[in-house]
Design a protein around this motif. Structure first.
Motif, PDB file in Angstrom:
ATOM      1  N   ALA A  67       0.820  -1.216   0.000  1.00  0.00           N
ATOM      2  CA  ALA A  67       0.000   0.000   0.000  1.00  0.00           C
ATOM      3  C   ALA A  67       0.852   1.263   0.000  1.00  0.00           C
ATOM      4  N   ASP A  68       2.148   1.120  -0.161  1.00  0.00           N
ATOM      5  CA  ASP A  68       3.054   2.277  -0.144  1.00  0.00           C
ATOM      6  C   ASP A  68       2.826   3.165   1.076  1.00  0.00           C
ATOM      7  N   GLY A  69       2.608   2.557   2.216  1.00  0.00           N
ATOM      8  CA  GLY A  69       2.434   3.296   3.457  1.00  0.00           C
ATOM      9  C   GLY A  69       1.040   3.848   3.680  1.00  0.00           C
ATOM     10  N   GLY A  70       0.134   3.643   2.749  1.00  0.00           N
ATOM     11  CA  GLY A  70      -1.234   4.139   2.892  1.00  0.00           C
ATOM     12  C   GLY A  70      -2.182   3.068   3.412  1.00  0.00           C
ATOM     13  N   PRO A  71      -3.447   3.412   3.569  1.00  0.00           N
ATOM     14  CA  PRO A  71      -4.410   2.462   4.116  1.00  0.00           C
ATOM     15  C   PRO A  71      -4.952   1.458   3.102  1.00  0.00           C
ATOM     16  N   PHE A  72      -4.816   1.751   1.800  1.00  0.00           N
ATOM     17  CA  PHE A  72      -5.371   0.883   0.767  1.00  0.00           C
ATOM     18  C   PHE A  72      -4.296   0.532  -0.257  1.00  0.00           C
ATOM     19  N   ALA A  73      -4.360  -0.695  -0.760  1.00  0.00           N
ATOM     20  CA  ALA A  73      -3.458  -1.141  -1.824  1.00  0.00           C
ATOM     21  C   ALA A  73      -4.263  -1.315  -3.102  1.00  0.00           C
ATOM     22  N   ASP A  74      -3.647  -1.007  -4.231  1.00  0.00           N
ATOM     23  CA  ASP A  74      -4.308  -1.210  -5.518  1.00  0.00           C
ATOM     24  C   ASP A  74      -4.505  -2.694  -5.772  1.00  0.00           C
ATOM     25  N   LEU A  75      -5.649  -3.019  -6.361  1.00  0.00           N
ATOM     26  CA  LEU A  75      -5.951  -4.380  -6.762  1.00  0.00           C
ATOM     27  C   LEU A  75      -6.294  -4.341  -8.245  1.00  0.00           C
ATOM     28  N   SER A  76      -5.443  -4.944  -9.066  1.00  0.00           N
ATOM     29  CA  SER A  76      -5.726  -4.976 -10.499  1.00  0.00           C
ATOM     30  C   SER A  76      -6.732  -6.094 -10.765  1.00  0.00           C
ATOM     31  N   LEU A  77      -7.313  -6.066 -11.942  1.00  0.00           N
ATOM     32  CA  LEU A  77      -8.255  -7.105 -12.325  1.00  0.00           C
ATOM     33  C   LEU A  77      -7.598  -8.482 -12.230  1.00  0.00           C
ATOM     34  N   GLU A  78      -6.357  -8.568 -12.670  1.00  0.00           N
ATOM     35  CA  GLU A  78      -5.647  -9.844 -12.631  1.00  0.00           C
ATOM     36  C   GLU A  78      -5.407 -10.322 -11.199  1.00  0.00           C
ATOM     37  N   GLN A  79      -5.307  -9.388 -10.270  1.00  0.00           N
ATOM     38  CA  GLN A  79      -5.041  -9.747  -8.875  1.00  0.00           C
ATOM     39  C   GLN A  79      -6.294 -10.204  -8.127  1.00  0.00           C
ATOM     40  N   THR A  80      -7.454 -10.166  -8.751  1.00  0.00           N
ATOM     41  CA  THR A  80      -8.650 -10.644  -8.047  1.00  0.00           C
ATOM     42  C   THR A  80      -8.506 -12.105  -7.643  1.00  0.00           C
ATOM     43  N   VAL A  81      -7.605 -12.840  -8.280  1.00  0.00           N
ATOM     44  CA  VAL A  81      -7.373 -14.233  -7.885  1.00  0.00           C
ATOM     45  C   VAL A  81      -6.769 -14.323  -6.488  1.00  0.00           C
ATOM     46  N   LEU A  82      -6.237 -13.214  -5.981  1.00  0.00           N
ATOM     47  CA  LEU A  82      -5.690 -13.198  -4.620  1.00  0.00           C
ATOM     48  C   LEU A  82      -6.786 -13.177  -3.556  1.00  0.00           C
ATOM     49  N   LEU A  83      -7.999 -12.875  -3.945  1.00  0.00           N
ATOM     50  CA  LEU A  83      -9.112 -12.789  -2.989  1.00  0.00           C
ATOM     51  C   LEU A  83      -9.569 -14.207  -2.638  1.00  0.00           C
TER      52      LEU A  83
END
Length: 187
Positions: A67-83
């Motif tokens: 999250a680069d030190g922030g509260p939220f991290a980017d989730l790309s469409l391809e990364q939805t498999v991480l859910l």
């Protein structure tokens, strides 16, 4: 001073009840996603996350996404498999129409139906403002109590047929059917 003590005791008792409920639940891991135009943001370091962990939930993607030190991290469409958690919590700001469109776009992604929580009908909607906003301990506690009630309910209420029904509600959680779509019914 006496009132402050009463409030602390009430808060502690409610947290203890939530902790016991979570401990007896089969839902122990959560993914919290705020849909965006690209795919989503995953909650990784928020006060709400800390409260969920304090009552016994795990949030596995906290350590996996940067999250680069922030509260939220980017989730790309391809990364939805991480859910891969037991439940998927889709957060949104109900009064903002674009959020509804983003939720619907997120749900229409071909990868969305591959998420285990979606396949199991364990997708819930949570008002982003009441959960992540700077609203105080008791409003966040009430939000978590509502979420835990939905997560642990054997027969969660089903609201409306579309995201529009959810977006009209404030401080609401909603459960979906297997396949991750909102089912018909009335609030």
């Amino acid at each position: 001073e006496d009132r402050a003590e009463e409030l602390i005791e009430e808060f502690d008792a409610r947290v203890a009840d939530l902790t016991a409920t979570v401990a007896s639940s089969d839902i122990r891991t959560l993914d919290l996603v705020l849909p965006t135009s690209d795919a989503g943001l995953v909650s990784v370091d928020t006060f709400g996350n800390e409260q969920l962990k304090a009552i016994g939930f795990a949030i596995p993607l906290e350590d996996e996404l940067d999250a680069d030190g922030g509260p939220f991290a980017d989730l790309s469409l391809e990364q939805t498999v991480l859910l891969q958690s037991d439940a998927l919590i889709i957060t949104s700001i109900p009064t903002r129409v674009p959020d509804g469109e983003r939720v619907e776009a997120f749900q229409s992604s071909p990868l969305y139906s591959e998420i285990p929580a979606v396949q199991d009908g364990r997708v819930f909607f949570l008002d982003n403002v009441s959960f992540f906003g700077n609203v105080g301990l008791f409003p966040i506690l009430e939000s978590i109590e509502g979420l835990v009630a939905e997560l642990t309910s054997g027969c969660a209420r089903r609201l409306g047929r579309s995201y529009a029904t959810v977006s009209a509600m404030r401080h609401a959680t909603t459960r979906t059917s297997p396949g991750g779509r909102l089912e018909g019914g009335s609030p």
